[in-house]
Design an enzyme around this catalytic site. Structure first.
Site, PDB file in Angstrom:
ATOM      1  N   LYS A   1      32.797 -16.024  97.407  1.00 10.93           N
ATOM      2  CA  LYS A   1      32.491 -17.369  97.886  1.00 10.93           C
ATOM      3  C   LYS A   1      30.978 -17.629  97.813  1.00 10.93           C
ATOM      4  O   LYS A   1      30.196 -16.695  97.589  1.00 10.93           O
ATOM      5  CB  LYS A   1      33.017 -17.512  99.316  1.00 10.93           C
TER       6      LYS A   1
ATOM      7  N   TYR B   1      43.241 -24.973  98.639  1.00 13.08           N
ATOM      8  CA  TYR B   1      43.433 -24.877 100.093  1.00 13.08           C
ATOM      9  C   TYR B   1      44.402 -25.942 100.619  1.00 13.08           C
ATOM     10  O   TYR B   1      44.323 -26.348 101.777  1.00 13.08           O
ATOM     11  CB  TYR B   1      42.084 -24.981 100.809  1.00 13.08           C
TER      12      TYR B   1
ATOM     13  N   ASN C   1      33.006 -15.800 105.313  1.00 13.29           N
ATOM     14  CA  ASN C   1      33.626 -14.467 105.179  1.00 13.29           C
ATOM     15  C   ASN C   1      33.627 -13.927 103.743  1.00 13.29           C
ATOM     16  O   ASN C   1      34.426 -13.069 103.380  1.00 13.29           O
ATOM     17  CB  ASN C   1      35.018 -14.426 105.823  1.00 13.29           C
TER      18      ASN C   1
ATOM     19  N   HIS D   1      37.529 -14.238  98.857  1.00  9.38           N
ATOM     20  CA  HIS D   1      38.923 -14.703  98.934  1.00  9.38           C
ATOM     21  C   HIS D   1      39.794 -13.781  98.092  1.00  9.38           C
ATOM     22  O   HIS D   1      39.368 -13.299  97.045  1.00  9.38           O
ATOM     23  CB  HIS D   1      39.040 -16.134  98.384  1.00  9.38           C
TER      24      HIS D   1
ATOM     25  N   GLU E   1      47.325 -19.664  92.070  1.00  8.56           N
ATOM     26  CA  GLU E   1      45.860 -19.725  92.093  1.00  8.56           C
ATOM     27  C   GLU E   1      45.253 -19.344  90.739  1.00  8.56           C
ATOM     28  O   GLU E   1      44.262 -19.925  90.306  1.00  8.56           O
ATOM     29  CB  GLU E   1      45.324 -18.805  93.200  1.00  8.56           C
TER      30      GLU E   1
HETATM   31  P1  TYD Z   1      43.107 -18.551 105.432  1.00  5.86           P
HETATM   32  O1  TYD Z   1      43.821 -18.919 104.170  1.00  5.86           O
HETATM   33  O2  TYD Z   1      43.835 -18.699 106.729  1.00  5.86           O
HETATM   34  O3  TYD Z   1      42.578 -17.051 105.374  1.00  5.86           O
HETATM   35  P2  TYD Z   1      42.290 -16.068 104.144  1.00  5.86           P
HETATM   36  O4  TYD Z   1      41.029 -16.540 103.452  1.00  5.86           O
HETATM   37  O5  TYD Z   1      42.107 -14.711 104.783  1.00  5.86           O
HETATM   38  O6  TYD Z   1      43.505 -16.105 103.243  1.00  5.86           O
HETATM   39  O7  TYD Z   1      41.790 -19.434 105.533  1.00  5.86           O
HETATM   40  C1  TYD Z   1      41.033 -19.771 104.417  1.00  5.86           C
HETATM   41  C2  TYD Z   1      39.581 -19.761 104.789  1.00  5.86           C
HETATM   42  O8  TYD Z   1      39.321 -20.760 105.747  1.00  5.86           O
HETATM   43  C3  TYD Z   1      39.115 -18.471 105.451  1.00  5.86           C
HETATM   44  O9  TYD Z   1      38.844 -17.456 104.509  1.00  5.86           O
HETATM   45  C4  TYD Z   1      37.904 -18.928 106.175  1.00  5.86           C
HETATM   46  C5  TYD Z   1      38.231 -20.358 106.575  1.00  5.86           C
HETATM   47  N1  TYD Z   1      38.623 -20.448 108.000  1.00  5.86           N
HETATM   48  C6  TYD Z   1      37.716 -20.977 108.912  1.00  5.86           C
HETATM   49  O10 TYD Z   1      36.594 -21.357 108.549  1.00  5.86           O
HETATM   50  N2  TYD Z   1      38.091 -21.044 110.229  1.00  5.86           N
HETATM   51  C7  TYD Z   1      39.291 -20.630 110.668  1.00  5.86           C
HETATM   52  O11 TYD Z   1      39.591 -20.718 111.892  1.00  5.86           O
HETATM   53  C8  TYD Z   1      40.213 -20.085 109.718  1.00  5.86           C
HETATM   54  C9  TYD Z   1      41.582 -19.589 110.164  1.00  5.86           C
HETATM   55  C10 TYD Z   1      39.845 -20.015 108.387  1.00  5.86           C
END
Ligand code: TYD
Length: 205
Positions: A64, A104, A167, A170, A181
């Site tokens: 990201k 998303y 974070n 992805h 995807e």
């Molecule tokens: P998600 O698809 O639930 O998780 P992952 O990336 O682990 O598959 O969410 C997508 C992204 O959205 C996640 O990586 C970071 C962001 N996010 C937030 O910013 N706040 C939140 O409360 C959540 C659940 C996700």
């Protein structure tokens, strides 16, 4: 006709004592295996080189914008290479909002959705396709929990991030999601079919 063949093959496979030890226990693997018998190994993710079902499973991994800004592309890529997965697609791009909203789609009603899109368009991302046995599930384990607070040390998010909104990485969360995807981010001709020279050191032949 195909339906009949599938049904016949499924029964044949389930009754065969030989196959009991060869096939994964998942019921959903049966049509895949029968499909590969009918239409050829490569189409169904069955490698002719190794003979292991699912060895050509693919997943989408993306570094990201925060990961790119913090120069973590190399370290993240290295983890997947070291694990033994095969890189079959890689590119850097400024993600269009339209494409991200498709990516998303399931989160569109979440309160964090607008800030997620804003952050994901704030700079370049690096998208990759990795191939290998169980790559979807293993990649999710390797990147760690969505929330870095919960992510184990040793995972990408556990080692490189602090807050859920940044974070770093992805990875697709299911085989079906990965297929969707990959199609969203890559043209077919951008994905490489190539043979790894150390294949027999990674898989039993
Ligand atoms: P998600 O698809 O639930 O998780 P992952 O990336 O682990 O598959 O969410 C997508 C992204 O959205 C996640 O990586 C970071 C962001 N996010 C937030 O910013 N706040 C939140 O409360 C959540 C659940 C996700």
């Amino acid at each position: 006709m195909v339906q009949f063949q599938r049904c016949w093959l499924k029964n044949l496979i389930l009754q065969s004592p030989y196959c009991r030890g060869v096939l994964p226990s998942r019921e959903s693997s049966i049509p895949e295996f029968a499909f590969c018998l009918l239409f050829g190994h490569r189409r169904a993710g069955y490698s002719t080189t190794s003979g292991i079902l699912g060895v050509r499973e693919r997943t989408l991994v993306a570094v990201k914008p925060d990961g790119v800004q913090r120069r973590l592309v190399g370290q993240i890529t290295q983890r997947f290479e070291q694990k033994g997965f095969k890189l079959v697609g890689l590119k850097m791009l400024q993600a269009p909002e339209e494409q991200l909203s498709q990516h998303y789609h399931e989160l569109r009603r979440k309160p964090f959705y607008p800030s997620l899109l804003h952050y994901m368009t704030s700079g370049p991302i690096v998208v990759m396709v990795w191939e290998g046995y169980n790559v979807v599930r293993t990649s999710r384990i390797m990147i760690g929990d969505t929330n870095p607070v919960e992510a184990q040390a040793g995972t990408v998010r556990g080692d490189f991030s602090i807050h859920i909104s940044r974070n770093v990485v992805h990875a697709s969360d299911s085989v079906e999601g990965a297929q969707r995807e990959i199609q969203l981010w890559f043209h077919r001709k951008e994905l490489m079919d190539w043979d790894c020279c150390d294949h027999s050191s990674t898989y039993q032949i």
